[in-house]
Design an enzyme around this catalytic site. Structure first.
Site, PDB file in Angstrom:
ATOM      1  CG  ASP A  35      -2.090   0.973   1.055  1.00  0.00           C
ATOM      2  OD1 ASP A  35      -3.251   0.534   1.010  1.00  0.00           O
ATOM      3  OD2 ASP A  35      -1.823   2.200   0.975  1.00  0.00           O
ATOM      4  CB  ALA A  82      -3.685  -0.587  -5.039  1.00  0.00           C
ATOM      5  CB  THR A 125     -16.332  -0.228  -9.495  1.00  0.00           C
ATOM      6  OG1 THR A 125     -17.508   0.479  -9.108  1.00  0.00           O
ATOM      7  CG2 THR A 125     -15.695   0.521 -10.666  1.00  0.00           C
ATOM      8  CG  ASP A 126     -21.821  -0.620  -9.027  1.00  0.00           C
ATOM      9  OD1 ASP A 126     -20.948   0.262  -8.848  1.00  0.00           O
ATOM     10  OD2 ASP A 126     -22.896  -0.641  -8.385  1.00  0.00           O
ATOM     11  CD  GLU A 127     -18.912   4.785  -9.321  1.00  0.00           C
ATOM     12  OE1 GLU A 127     -18.406   5.618 -10.077  1.00  0.00           O
ATOM     13  OE2 GLU A 127     -19.063   4.960  -8.105  1.00  0.00           O
ATOM     14  CE1 TYR A 149     -12.666   4.330  -8.666  1.00  0.00           C
ATOM     15  CE2 TYR A 149     -15.038   4.464  -9.023  1.00  0.00           C
ATOM     16  CZ  TYR A 149     -13.937   3.782  -8.530  1.00  0.00           C
ATOM     17  OH  TYR A 149     -14.097   2.569  -7.902  1.00  0.00           O
ATOM     18  CE  LYS A 153     -11.560  -0.003  -9.958  1.00  0.00           C
ATOM     19  NZ  LYS A 153     -10.481  -0.645  -9.155  1.00  0.00           N
ATOM     20  CE1 TYR A 206     -21.708  16.534  -2.894  1.00  0.00           C
ATOM     21  CE2 TYR A 206     -21.347  14.553  -4.175  1.00  0.00           C
ATOM     22  CZ  TYR A 206     -20.881  15.516  -3.307  1.00  0.00           C
ATOM     23  OH  TYR A 206     -19.574  15.451  -2.863  1.00  0.00           O
TER      24      TYR A 206
HETATM   25  P1  NAD Z   1      -9.819   3.315  -0.598  1.00  0.00           P
HETATM   26  O1  NAD Z   1      -9.598   4.617  -1.288  1.00  0.00           O
HETATM   27  O2  NAD Z   1     -10.362   3.295   0.773  1.00  0.00           O
HETATM   28  O3  NAD Z   1      -8.427   2.517  -0.541  1.00  0.00           O
HETATM   29  C1  NAD Z   1      -7.519   2.505  -1.600  1.00  0.00           C
HETATM   30  C2  NAD Z   1      -6.165   2.031  -1.042  1.00  0.00           C
HETATM   31  O4  NAD Z   1      -5.246   1.955  -2.138  1.00  0.00           O
HETATM   32  C3  NAD Z   1      -5.556   3.013  -0.030  1.00  0.00           C
HETATM   33  O5  NAD Z   1      -5.073   2.300   1.087  1.00  0.00           O
HETATM   34  C4  NAD Z   1      -4.417   3.672  -0.793  1.00  0.00           C
HETATM   35  O6  NAD Z   1      -3.341   4.066   0.039  1.00  0.00           O
HETATM   36  C5  NAD Z   1      -4.026   2.558  -1.748  1.00  0.00           C
HETATM   37  N1  NAD Z   1      -3.337   3.057  -2.949  1.00  0.00           N
HETATM   38  C6  NAD Z   1      -3.729   4.097  -3.739  1.00  0.00           C
HETATM   39  N2  NAD Z   1      -2.847   4.256  -4.737  1.00  0.00           N
HETATM   40  C7  NAD Z   1      -1.885   3.290  -4.581  1.00  0.00           C
HETATM   41  C8  NAD Z   1      -0.718   2.941  -5.298  1.00  0.00           C
HETATM   42  N3  NAD Z   1      -0.342   3.612  -6.390  1.00  0.00           N
HETATM   43  N4  NAD Z   1       0.015   1.882  -4.868  1.00  0.00           N
HETATM   44  C9  NAD Z   1      -0.350   1.199  -3.759  1.00  0.00           C
HETATM   45  N5  NAD Z   1      -1.441   1.506  -3.028  1.00  0.00           N
HETATM   46  C10 NAD Z   1      -2.199   2.526  -3.441  1.00  0.00           C
HETATM   47  O7  NAD Z   1     -10.688   2.453  -1.594  1.00  0.00           O
HETATM   48  P2  NAD Z   1     -11.793   1.330  -1.304  1.00  0.00           P
HETATM   49  O8  NAD Z   1     -13.100   1.979  -1.163  1.00  0.00           O
HETATM   50  O9  NAD Z   1     -11.284   0.433  -0.253  1.00  0.00           O
HETATM   51  O10 NAD Z   1     -11.799   0.574  -2.705  1.00  0.00           O
HETATM   52  C11 NAD Z   1     -10.895  -0.501  -2.936  1.00  0.00           C
HETATM   53  C12 NAD Z   1     -11.094  -1.013  -4.346  1.00  0.00           C
HETATM   54  O11 NAD Z   1     -12.425  -1.464  -4.514  1.00  0.00           O
HETATM   55  C13 NAD Z   1     -10.866   0.029  -5.432  1.00  0.00           C
HETATM   56  O12 NAD Z   1     -10.219  -0.594  -6.508  1.00  0.00           O
HETATM   57  C14 NAD Z   1     -12.270   0.467  -5.812  1.00  0.00           C
HETATM   58  O13 NAD Z   1     -12.299   0.900  -7.149  1.00  0.00           O
HETATM   59  C15 NAD Z   1     -13.028  -0.816  -5.615  1.00  0.00           C
HETATM   60  N6  NAD Z   1     -14.465  -0.696  -5.291  1.00  0.00           N
HETATM   61  C16 NAD Z   1     -14.848   0.081  -4.229  1.00  0.00           C
HETATM   62  C17 NAD Z   1     -16.192   0.126  -3.879  1.00  0.00           C
HETATM   63  C18 NAD Z   1     -16.674   0.969  -2.715  1.00  0.00           C
HETATM   64  O14 NAD Z   1     -17.878   1.099  -2.524  1.00  0.00           O
HETATM   65  N7  NAD Z   1     -15.794   1.546  -1.912  1.00  0.00           N
HETATM   66  C19 NAD Z   1     -17.130  -0.611  -4.611  1.00  0.00           C
HETATM   67  C20 NAD Z   1     -16.696  -1.374  -5.697  1.00  0.00           C
HETATM   68  C21 NAD Z   1     -15.361  -1.425  -6.011  1.00  0.00           C
HETATM   69  O1  DAU Z   2     -20.620   1.830  -6.962  1.00  0.00           O
HETATM   70  C1  DAU Z   2     -19.343   1.512  -6.485  1.00  0.00           C
HETATM   71  C2  DAU Z   2     -18.598   2.790  -6.202  1.00  0.00           C
HETATM   72  O2  DAU Z   2     -19.182   3.349  -5.036  1.00  0.00           O
HETATM   73  C3  DAU Z   2     -17.098   2.587  -6.010  1.00  0.00           C
HETATM   74  O3  DAU Z   2     -16.541   2.130  -7.223  1.00  0.00           O
HETATM   75  C4  DAU Z   2     -16.421   3.896  -5.587  1.00  0.00           C
HETATM   76  O4  DAU Z   2     -15.061   3.677  -5.292  1.00  0.00           O
HETATM   77  C5  DAU Z   2     -17.128   4.416  -4.352  1.00  0.00           C
HETATM   78  O5  DAU Z   2     -16.566   5.663  -3.977  1.00  0.00           O
HETATM   79  C6  DAU Z   2     -18.624   4.563  -4.582  1.00  0.00           C
HETATM   80  O6  DAU Z   2     -18.898   5.628  -5.525  1.00  0.00           O
HETATM   81  P1  DAU Z   2     -20.147   6.642  -5.323  1.00  0.00           P
HETATM   82  O7  DAU Z   2     -19.869   7.857  -6.100  1.00  0.00           O
HETATM   83  O8  DAU Z   2     -21.432   5.945  -5.538  1.00  0.00           O
HETATM   84  O9  DAU Z   2     -19.994   6.891  -3.736  1.00  0.00           O
HETATM   85  P2  DAU Z   2     -20.071   8.216  -2.836  1.00  0.00           P
HETATM   86  O10 DAU Z   2     -20.075   7.756  -1.421  1.00  0.00           O
HETATM   87  O11 DAU Z   2     -19.063   9.233  -3.248  1.00  0.00           O
HETATM   88  O12 DAU Z   2     -21.505   8.806  -3.197  1.00  0.00           O
HETATM   89  C7  DAU Z   2     -22.668   8.026  -3.005  1.00  0.00           C
HETATM   90  C8  DAU Z   2     -23.856   8.881  -3.405  1.00  0.00           C
HETATM   91  O13 DAU Z   2     -23.990   9.944  -2.469  1.00  0.00           O
HETATM   92  C9  DAU Z   2     -23.713   9.530  -4.761  1.00  0.00           C
HETATM   93  O14 DAU Z   2     -24.993   9.583  -5.401  1.00  0.00           O
HETATM   94  C10 DAU Z   2     -23.238  10.942  -4.445  1.00  0.00           C
HETATM   95  C11 DAU Z   2     -23.926  11.223  -3.120  1.00  0.00           C
HETATM   96  N1  DAU Z   2     -23.201  12.136  -2.216  1.00  0.00           N
HETATM   97  C12 DAU Z   2     -21.908  11.834  -1.912  1.00  0.00           C
HETATM   98  C13 DAU Z   2     -21.182  12.667  -1.088  1.00  0.00           C
HETATM   99  C14 DAU Z   2     -19.737  12.353  -0.766  1.00  0.00           C
HETATM  100  C15 DAU Z   2     -23.832  13.239  -1.669  1.00  0.00           C
HETATM  101  O15 DAU Z   2     -25.020  13.488  -1.936  1.00  0.00           O
HETATM  102  N2  DAU Z   2     -23.132  14.074  -0.847  1.00  0.00           N
HETATM  103  C16 DAU Z   2     -21.809  13.837  -0.541  1.00  0.00           C
HETATM  104  O16 DAU Z   2     -21.201  14.641   0.204  1.00  0.00           O
END
Ligand code: NAD
Ligand code: DAU
Length: 335
Positions: A35, A82, A125-127, A149, A153, A206
């Site tokens: 990381d 990552a 990701t589903d995005e 983003y 991905k 938002y």
């Molecule tokens: P996060 O931002 O919490 O964690 C990302 C981690 O990656 C951090 O610890 C960061 O330090 C590390 N990192 C970033 N750049 C790096 C690099 N160049 N080399 C090594 N480490 C690095 O993210 P998360 O929410 O835990 O998401 C993890 C993965 O899952 C991502 O690939 C994201 O696209 C995917 N994902 C997230 C969600 C969600 O809802 N959070 C849903 C679907 C998929």
């Molecule tokens: O769907 C999977 C994705 O979910 C992952 O791939 C991404 O890494 C993760 O960040 C997440 O993306 P979203 O954009 O859906 O998550 P976020 O929490 O940023 O926002 C969720 C919803 O809430 C979105 O419709 C935007 C809204 N939002 C978000 C923030 C931060 C607000 O209304 N106000 C806010 O301040």
């Protein structure tokens, strides 16, 4: 002894996955956790992981080919978490998303090919599908990512697939919906709103707040990745989700209700640029193999809210430095 290379294992899902693996397989595995410790990486997330031969943390960048090559030797399974993961940040500054999410994945794929790893799981990701107003995307639907983003991905997702087709690397790609749970950086909707509400700060909604996300408890995501590692087929994509589709306003209501905070904290702000209206994935493929989520949304949400309430030591410091500076600079407002 099965050896894992987990990348991004100090982030939200990665650290939960490290906990999951160690709890489940304990003495039978070794994890190398690379990381970079960006703003989102946090060693507090691993504070209760005992120092042992079963988990080795490496502070490094997945774009560093020499470092990745060094640690790939002897690895059986790569799980690539990552990434730069926050959509809002990708709108303001996409550079690091392209570097880490695409080029970093390339570096890992090359090293995995060279060292003959047995499984490479690319956490997509589903995005990548983009928004869908009705119905749900299957794994065969076309990708129409709409933010820097999700586009980065999608690039990594297809690059990983190309290593399966071209070089026979045993790649599996997962596309999961929105996760929630402990250790999520308080820039994402749920931890941001919970931690703001706890200190009586506004909750910035938002647009009209009616965007829909499908919420999955993070431990169910970890469980699905482990399941796919064992039961998935190389070269395949698997959607992961729970079918808990809620609007952001519904999520906000739950948080305010559980914390007994007033609705006056809700503040409507300018919409996110290119804001996807609804995400929805069809999870029939992974379910047909026998996986389903184990946690109920209501209970896991209450557990999550309680975790942030019980652990201000974890999030308070994150809400003072870089995080606040980013929002002030990009949105010209405090949170
Ligand atoms: P996060 O931002 O919490 O964690 C990302 C981690 O990656 C951090 O610890 C960061 O330090 C590390 N990192 C970033 N750049 C790096 C690099 N160049 N080399 C090594 N480490 C690095 O993210 P998360 O929410 O835990 O998401 C993890 C993965 O899952 C991502 O690939 C994201 O696209 C995917 N994902 C997230 C969600 C969600 O809802 N959070 C849903 C679907 C998929
Ligand atoms: O769907 C999977 C994705 O979910 C992952 O791939 C991404 O890494 C993760 O960040 C997440 O993306 P979203 O954009 O859906 O998550 P976020 O929490 O940023 O926002 C969720 C919803 O809430 C979105 O419709 C935007 C809204 N939002 C978000 C923030 C931060 C607000 O209304 N106000 C806010 O301040």
């Amino acid at each position: 002894m099965k050896r894992y290379l987990v990348t991004g294992g100090a982030g939200f899902i990665g650290s939960n996955f490290v906990h999951y693996l160690l709890d489940k397989y304990g003495q039978d595995i070794e994890i190398i956790n690379i990381d970079k410790l960006t703003y989102a990486g946090n060693l507090d997330n691993l504070r209760d992981v005992p120092a042992s031969a079963h988990h080795r943390f490496v502070h490094g960048d997945i774009c560093d080919a020499a470092l990745v090559d060094q640690h790939m030797a002897g690895v059986d399974v790569v799980v690539n978490f990552a990434a730069e993961s926050h959509v809002d940040r990708s709108i303001g500054a996409p550079d690091d998303f392209i570097k880490t999410d695409i080029y970093g994945a390339f570096v890992l794929l090359e090293a995995a090919k060279k060292h003959g790893v047995k499984k490479f799981i690319q956490i997509s990701t589903d995005e990548v599908y983009g928004s869908i107003l009705s119905g749900s995307f299957t794994e065969n639907d076309r990708l129409e990512p709409s933010s820097p983003y999700s586009a980065s991905k999608a690039g990594a997702d297809r690059l990983a697939f190309s290593y399966f087709v071209t070089y026979g690397l045993p790649v599996i790609i997962t596309r999961c919906s929105n996760n929630y749970g402990p250790y999520q950086y308080p820039e994402k909707l749920i931890p941001l709103f919970v931690t703001n509400a706890l200190v009586d700060k506004n909750l910035p909604i938002y647009g009209d707040g009616k965007n829909v996300r499908d919420w999955l408890f993070v431990m169910d995501h970890c469980d699905a990745i482990d399941f796919i590692e064992q039961h998935g087929t190389d070269g395949q994509v698997y959607n992961i989700g729970a079918g808990n589709e809620l609007t952001n306003l519904e999520i906000t209501d739950i948080i305010l209700r559980e914390l007994n905070k007033p609705r006056s904290l809700m503040t409507y702000v300018a919409d996110r640029l290119g804001h996807d209206r609804r995400y929805s994935v069809d999870t029939g493929k992974i379910r047909s193999l026998g996986w389903k989520p184990k946690h109920s949304f209501e209970q896991a949400m209450i557990h999550t809210i309680q975790w942030y309430k019980d652990n201000p030591w974890w999030w308070e410091k994150l809400k003072t430095g870089e995080y606040l500076a980013f929002y002030k600079q990009n949105y010209k407002r405090d949170l």
